[in-house]
Write a protein that holds these residues in place. Structure first.
Motif, PDB file in Angstrom:
ATOM      1  N   UNK B  58       0.843  -1.196   0.000  1.00 45.69           N
ATOM      2  CA  UNK B  58       0.000   0.000   0.000  1.00 45.69           C
ATOM      3  C   UNK B  58       0.879   1.247   0.000  1.00 45.69           C
ATOM      4  N   UNK B  59       1.978   1.197   0.772  1.00 44.66           N
ATOM      5  CA  UNK B  59       2.873   2.356   0.846  1.00 44.66           C
ATOM      6  C   UNK B  59       3.669   2.536  -0.436  1.00 44.66           C
ATOM      7  N   UNK B  60       3.778   1.457  -1.228  1.00 43.20           N
ATOM      8  CA  UNK B  60       4.554   1.542  -2.462  1.00 43.20           C
ATOM      9  C   UNK B  60       5.985   1.094  -2.286  1.00 43.20           C
ATOM     10  N   UNK B  61       6.301   0.548  -1.118  1.00 43.05           N
ATOM     11  CA  UNK B  61       7.671   0.097  -0.873  1.00 43.05           C
ATOM     12  C   UNK B  61       7.918  -1.280  -1.479  1.00 43.05           C
ATOM     13  N   UNK B  86       0.072   8.682   1.212  1.00 41.40           N
ATOM     14  CA  UNK B  86       0.118   7.664   2.254  1.00 41.40           C
ATOM     15  C   UNK B  86       1.327   7.931   3.124  1.00 41.40           C
ATOM     16  N   UNK B  87       1.181   7.798   4.427  1.00 44.75           N
ATOM     17  CA  UNK B  87       2.356   7.861   5.303  1.00 44.75           C
ATOM     18  C   UNK B  87       2.357   6.671   6.236  1.00 44.75           C
ATOM     19  N   UNK B  88       3.560   6.295   6.625  1.00 50.24           N
ATOM     20  CA  UNK B  88       3.716   5.092   7.432  1.00 50.24           C
ATOM     21  C   UNK B  88       4.379   5.425   8.756  1.00 50.24           C
ATOM     22  N   UNK B  89       3.886   4.816   9.815  1.00 49.31           N
ATOM     23  CA  UNK B  89       4.617   4.832  11.081  1.00 49.31           C
ATOM     24  C   UNK B  89       5.309   3.478  11.139  1.00 49.31           C
ATOM     25  N   UNK B 158      -1.160  14.861   7.018  1.00 46.37           N
ATOM     26  CA  UNK B 158      -2.567  14.603   6.716  1.00 46.37           C
ATOM     27  C   UNK B 158      -2.716  13.668   5.530  1.00 46.37           C
ATOM     28  N   UNK B 159      -2.121  12.481   5.622  1.00 47.60           N
ATOM     29  CA  UNK B 159      -2.237  11.569   4.487  1.00 47.60           C
ATOM     30  C   UNK B 159      -3.668  11.041   4.396  1.00 47.60           C
ATOM     31  N   UNK B 160      -4.071  10.674   3.202  1.00 44.52           N
ATOM     32  CA  UNK B 160      -5.386  10.076   3.036  1.00 44.52           C
ATOM     33  C   UNK B 160      -5.436   8.749   3.782  1.00 44.52           C
ATOM     34  N   UNK B 161      -4.266   8.116   3.870  1.00 45.28           N
ATOM     35  CA  UNK B 161      -4.165   6.816   4.534  1.00 45.28           C
ATOM     36  C   UNK B 161      -2.969   6.845   5.465  1.00 45.28           C
ATOM     37  N   UNK B 162      -3.183   6.458   6.703  1.00 43.37           N
ATOM     38  CA  UNK B 162      -2.051   6.355   7.615  1.00 43.37           C
ATOM     39  C   UNK B 162      -1.818   4.880   7.909  1.00 43.37           C
ATOM     40  N   UNK B 163      -0.602   4.436   7.628  1.00 45.50           N
ATOM     41  CA  UNK B 163      -0.280   3.031   7.835  1.00 45.50           C
ATOM     42  C   UNK B 163       0.550   2.888   9.105  1.00 45.50           C
ATOM     43  N   UNK B 164       0.157   1.968   9.944  1.00 45.02           N
ATOM     44  CA  UNK B 164       0.885   1.757  11.198  1.00 45.02           C
ATOM     45  C   UNK B 164       1.415   0.330  11.218  1.00 45.02           C
ATOM     46  N   UNK B 165       2.723   0.205  11.195  1.00 50.43           N
ATOM     47  CA  UNK B 165       3.332  -1.124  11.136  1.00 50.43           C
ATOM     48  C   UNK B 165       3.800  -1.525  12.528  1.00 50.43           C
ATOM     49  N   UNK B 166       2.951  -2.172  13.278  1.00 51.77           N
ATOM     50  CA  UNK B 166       3.253  -2.594  14.648  1.00 51.77           C
ATOM     51  C   UNK B 166       4.001  -1.515  15.416  1.00 51.77           C
ATOM     52  N   UNK B 167       3.491  -0.306  15.410  1.00 48.89           N
ATOM     53  CA  UNK B 167       4.287   0.773  16.016  1.00 48.89           C
ATOM     54  C   UNK B 167       4.382   0.646  17.523  1.00 48.89           C
TER      55      UNK B 167
END
Lengths: 303, 378
Positions: B58-61, B86-89, B158-167
């Motif tokens: 989703x993040x494009x990585x 999109x932003x990721x934590x 203020x991303x449309x989607x905030x991704x949280x990877x087991x933060x």
């Protein structure tokens, strides 16, 4: 909110217990002796020599006198060579950096998935050390010689005039310096890039930084220690180098560097005070440049 | 590029037939998923189930081997991470060590040339109550503080989607509970779509509106935490999300509304609406806290299932409740959670006991537990 309870609680680090240990002294002793014998003593002797003056004009015999004029005389006389030395050293450092950074990045970051390729490429970087650098420089002299393949090709392509040379010209000297110091640039770069955490790069692209922007704002700052040590390891010896620029190798009369001048004063003209003074000047300039550079790049802890 | 503006609100995320193969193994198999705008979505699964890979897609990585990623209805499958709203934590936080906390938070804003990045960064730091540490370097902060900086660094854009990877993975329990509440508050405040990846089922259930349980690159079940817990459809979900007592047996008879399964010589009734399979060999289950433990054989009533008699082989007291393990011949271990309504255990260790539960609490699974193990402490 209870969050504030976690904030600002700096952990007090207890100072390491200071003990006057004789073991430390014993461990340091060989190093200290070595430095005193091979650095401090020659340095003092060099300073004394640099202040000597001739007993009678033209006698060739020198004795101690507080002759500071040696410095001003030699600086004035050899200013072109001094400036040229630093110009060549800077050029060689820049070229070596431009060549080594992509190479080190490839070996240290891109090739991580293939450890065999990584070791193979590292060996290729170090391989030139297996042969004396004098021989390698001589080999380049042959390759770049007037009858050699490079000059022939360039002449055929009219990129070089019919009377053109490469050896003996500044380009050959800078090329030789660059070539000889590439491993010194590449290895420190590799060691920092090899430890570069690519998750920072991912975070950067996630935060809207394009490839170039990520490189400039994240990769470069994080590899700065490698860049600083690599440029120092290249610049310092390159500024004092006398092999590449000597006429027996790649240089000519118009491309002599300060190292060549010092060598000729010491060994040919036997003008020891001038040679010593120039050596001290060279050392002082390098010291100033390096300390300003390190301070500016914020990597003081390297020194 | 998303540059220059803030997302007005969260956006839908749609994954269409995603496959992701790495050399040697398949990380994600045929994943299709729609996450509505503004929701708090949790991807729950054990490590190696493909949940982090999903997030990275989703993040494009990572690029999917096949399939499409749509954000707000727009196909972003082939765009670069920096072009996605999109932003990721990150799990490791990945705070830039050469920048101050403030520079870290302002990084994304500056790249998008948003006006007043410093002011907005301060604002985001105030949201996570760390503005007073803005000039520090990340290494000078504690784990919890770093986590909040990472959150601020993502939320500020203020991303449309905030991704949280087991933060919250690296935090201790207390801080973790606190951060869970805070994340939830922030999500309500800013109204973004949150996609949260975790292996902690409690975290997923307390925080998310919708939970997707992933296993071996597939989504096993998707729904609200209550639905997943009360009506798991597969053995994996039944065991990964809380504990379950699972029984496998033949369907002996069925009515229009229920099936009756032969378990350890007794008939156990499950409503048809709560069972995935209605004939043949089926696995049915019931949550341990739905069981009542009895020292004397209860009389059979319609609407109640009885298992037993068995022997109590383990009693462990955990404060709020006591866990009993009853070994029932022909059935296996049955776990019962009993509220501590009175002093001392209801049934003594070694005693004979029966377990009963209301028919409506049972559920029927579509598959069978692997190797018929019912150990569920995930």
């Amino acid at each position: 909110m209870a969050i504030t309870a976690f904030s600002g609680s700096a952990v007090a680090v207890e100072a390491a217990p200071r003990r006057r240990s004789r073991i430390a002294l014993v461990l340091l002793l060989p190093g200290i002796l070595y430095l005193v014998l091979f650095f401090v003593v020659p340095l003092v002797s060099l300073i004394i020599t640099s202040l000597e003056s001739q007993t009678a004009p033209g006698s060739g015999v020198y004795q101690y006198g507080f002759n500071v004029q040696n410095y001003s005389d030699s600086i004035v006389q050899y200013l072109p060579q001094i400036l040229r030395s630093f110009l060549y050293a800077i050029l060689a450092t820049v070229f070596a950096l431009l060549f080594s950074y992509p190479l080190a990045y490839f070996i240290g970051v891109k090739a991580r998935r293939w450890p065999l390729l990584q070791s193979f490429m590292l060996i290729l970087v170090i391989a030139p050390f297996f042969i004396s650098f004098l021989l390698r420089t001589l080999a380049w002299k042959t390759i770049l010689a007037d009858e050699g393949p490079v000059v022939g090709t360039l002449k055929a392509l009219s990129l070089l005039g019919p009377q053109g040379h490469i050896t003996g010209e500044p380009i050959a000297v800078v090329f030789g310096l660059t070539y000889n110091f590439i491993p010194f640039m590449c290895l420190p770069l590799y060691t920092t890039l090899e430890r570069l955490d690519v998750r920072y790069l991912e975070a950067s692209t996630d935060l809207y930084a394009s490839g170039w922007s990520t490189f400039r704002r994240v990769t470069i700052p994080l590899s700065l220690p490698g860049i600083v040590s690599g440029t120092l390891l290249t610049f310092i010896p390159a500024a004092g180098d006398y092999v590449n620029a000597s006429q027996e190798f790649l240089g000519g009369s118009s491309s002599a560097m300060i190292g060549n001048v010092i060598q000729s004063n010491f060994l040919v003209q036997s003008n020891y005070p001038a040679a010593a003074a120039l050596s001290i000047v060279l050392m002082a300039i390098i010291l100033i440049i390096v300390s300003v550079y390190v301070r500016r790049s914020g990597t003081d802890d390297l020194l | 590029m998303a540059g220059g503006f803030f997302a007005e609100s969260g956006a839908d995320l749609e994954l269409k037939d995603i496959h992701k193969r790495f050399p040697g193994f398949t990380a994600i198999e045929d994943l299709s998923l729609t996450i509505p705008a503004g929701s708090f979505f949790a991807l729950l699964g054990p490590s190696g189930c493909g949940k982090t890979t999903t997030l990275r897609l989703v993040a494009g990585l990572e690029e999917p081997t096949s399939g499409q990623v749509l954000i707000g209805g727009k196909d972003v499958t082939s765009t670069k991470p920096f072009q996605r709203p999109v932003n990721t934590v990150f799990q490791s936080y990945a705070l830039f060590p050469h920048m101050t906390v403030l520079e870290n938070v302002a990084f994304g804003l500056k790249r998008r040339k948003i006006t007043d990045p410093i002011g907005k960064a301060h604002e985001a730091l105030r949201l996570v109550e760390l503005d007073h540490l803005a000039t520090r370097k990340p290494q000078q902060l504690s784990g919890g503080q770093q986590q909040r900086v990472a959150l601020a660094r993502a939320v500020v854009n203020r991303p449309a989607l905030l991704l949280l990877d087991e933060p919250l993975g690296a935090l201790d329990l207390k801080l973790r509970r606190q951060m869970q509440l805070e994340l939830k508050t922030i999500q309500n405040e800013v109204g973004l779509t949150f996609v949260h990846v975790t292996h902690d089922q409690e975290e997923a259930m307390t925080m998310a509106d919708t939970v997707a349980v992933m296993n071996k690159g597939r989504i096993e079940q998707l729904g609200s935490p209550e639905d997943l817990y009360e009506l798991p459809k597969t053995a994996f979900v039944a065991n990964f999300l809380g504990q379950s007592n699972l029984f496998t047996g033949e369907v002996a008879s069925s009515t229009s509304t229920s099936i009756s399964v032969e378990v350890g010589g007794r008939k156990v009734v499950v409503p048809k609406a709560r069972a995935q399979v209605h004939e043949g060999t089926v696995t049915i289950g019931v949550r341990p806290e739905k069981l009542t433990l009895l020292a004397a054989e209860p009389t059979a009533e319609s609407g109640t299932n009885i298992i037993g008699p068995g022997r109590v082989v383990d009693v462990s007291f955990s404060g709020v409740s006591t866990q009993y393990v009853v070994e029932v011949p022909g059935v296996g271990a049955v776990v019962v959670f009993a509220q501590n309504m009175s002093f001392g255990p209801v049934v003594q260790l070694g005693a004979q006991a029966w377990a009963t539960w209301t028919v409506d609490h049972g559920f029927g699974l579509s598959d069978h537990p692997e190797a018929l193990t019912t150990d569920a402490d995930a």
